[in-house]
Design an enzyme around this catalytic site. Structure first.
Site, short mmCIF file in Angstrom:
data_model
loop_
_atom_site.label_atom_id
_atom_site.label_comp_id
_atom_site.label_asym_id
_atom_site.label_seq_id
_atom_site.Cartn_x
_atom_site.Cartn_y
_atom_site.Cartn_z
N ALA A 151 1.14 -1.21 0.00
CA ALA A 151 -0.40 0.20 0.24
C ALA A 151 1.32 0.84 -0.34
CB ALA A 151 -0.57 0.25 0.67
N GLN B 270 8.30 2.03 17.01
CA GLN B 270 9.46 0.67 15.67
C GLN B 270 10.75 0.79 15.08
OE1 GLN B 270 7.63 -1.04 12.47
NE2 GLN B 270 8.67 0.19 11.16
N ASP C 86 6.68 6.20 12.52
CA ASP C 86 7.22 5.07 13.25
C ASP C 86 7.54 4.81 13.90
OD1 ASP C 86 4.22 4.45 11.98
OD2 ASP C 86 5.96 2.97 10.36
N HIS D 141 6.81 6.25 1.17
CA HIS D 141 7.63 5.23 0.88
C HIS D 141 8.49 5.52 -0.15
CE1 HIS D 141 4.42 2.46 2.23
NE2 HIS D 141 4.56 2.17 3.54
N VAL E 53 6.74 11.97 5.90
CA VAL E 53 6.22 12.96 4.80
C VAL E 53 5.06 13.16 5.13
CG1 VAL E 53 5.63 12.82 2.15
CG2 VAL E 53 7.95 11.36 2.85
N GLU F 275 10.66 7.68 10.00
CA GLU F 275 10.85 8.28 11.59
C GLU F 275 8.93 7.78 12.29
OE1 GLU F 275 12.88 11.99 11.46
OE2 GLU F 275 14.50 11.37 11.79
O1 PAF Z 1 6.97 -0.57 9.04
C1 PAF Z 1 6.01 -1.64 8.18
O2 PAF Z 1 6.02 -1.35 7.08
C2 PAF Z 1 6.46 -3.00 9.69
O3 PAF Z 1 6.12 -3.06 9.98
C3 PAF Z 1 7.36 -3.32 8.38
C4 PAF Z 1 9.34 -2.56 9.18
C5 PAF Z 1 7.74 -3.33 7.49
C6 PAF Z 1 7.82 -4.31 9.23
O4 PAF Z 1 6.21 -5.73 9.10
#
Ligand code: PAF
Length: 252
Positions: A32, A152, A149, A37, A175, A147
């Site tokens: 998606a 994460q 997330d 990205h 972004v 950043e």
């Molecule tokens: O940020 C994401 O899209 C996901 O958490 C990742 C890092 C691809 C792991 O599935």
């Protein structure tokens, strides 16, 4: 661009003369894809000889089976967006990454239990486990994370340090749309009205005098608030609009 759905095909490509000995930039995603990205991919393209994107909706990081089922999977559009930036796409079936049925997993005991982790038990075990598997399979020189997330990103950095993984983690700025809403694959599930209202979320995080004031202001504007907390120089929050969960952060 080569698309690999079998790990064996990817491994063959990764060890081929065209890839061996070259720097490899890696952007892990759940698909998606959006302009956020694309920014990660463009940076990976600029800094490496080869670029690989993974598209894998990782079941072990979803607490809610409904959320997993509803997660968008527009593979054709994703390949079109990625095409100009990448040399390869890895898009395997879940069974390929979980031959153990998730008996083995990575657990972190501190940061992962707070903020997002407090509201989504087990979520970060799933994230860290799949990130470790992806890094083992892809063997990149650099891996690119947004950043947006923030938690994460911090946990992935910790994973790389703790397990002595030979990869550089590169953090890329969030972004945003012109009205300030951070780009997210979940935004496409918002109705036009909810999308308009959602822009108040980052605005309140930025302008409220305290985390508690931000919670009050967001509730007044009709958001279901999971949390807003000030942590390590950042204000982090998660809200739901029309049942769609959004997370964001601002630097204090
Ligand atoms: O940020 C994401 O899209 C996901 O958490 C990742 C890092 C691809 C792991 O599935």
């Amino acid at each position: 661009m080569t698309t690999c759905t079998a790990l064996a095909d990817w491994r063959r490509l990764r060890t081929s003369p065209d890839w061996a000995g070259r720097s490899v930039g890696f952007v892990p995603t759940m698909g998606a894809l959006h302009a956020g990205h694309a920014a990660l991919l463009a940076r990976a393209r600029a800094e490496n000889d080869r670029v690989v994107l993974s598209i894998f909706v990782n079941p072990t990081q979803f607490n809610d089976p409904g959320d997993l089922a509803r997660y968008p999977r527009p593979l054709e559009a994703d390949l079109a967006l990625a095409g100009p930036h990448v040399d390869a796409v890895l898009a395997p079936e879940p069974a390929a990454f979980y031959p153990d049925g998730y008996r083995y997993r990575v657990t972190e005991n501190a940061l992962s239990t707070t903020l997002e982790g407090a509201h989504r038990p087990g979520h970060f075990d799933g994230v860290l486990t799949i990130v470790l598997k992806l890094l083992n399979v892809v063997r990149p020189t650099r891996a690119y994370f947004g950043e947006k997330d923030w938690q994460q990103l911090a946990l992935v950095r910790g994973l790389v340090e703790a397990l002595l993984l030979p990869v550089e983690i590169v953090a890329c700025a969030t972004v945003r749309d012109p009205d300030g809403l951070a780009l997210s694959s979940r935004n496409r599930r918002l109705s036009p009205l909810a999308r308009e209202r959602a822009a108040a979320f980052p605005a309140v995080l930025r302008t409220a005098a305290s985390a508690a004031e931000a919670v009050t202001a967001l509730r007044e504007q009709g958001f279901d608030v999971d949390y807003v907390e000030d942590h390590d120089g950042m204000r982090l929050g998660a809200v739901r609009v029309e049942g769609v969960r959004l997370i964001d952060h601002v630097r204090l």
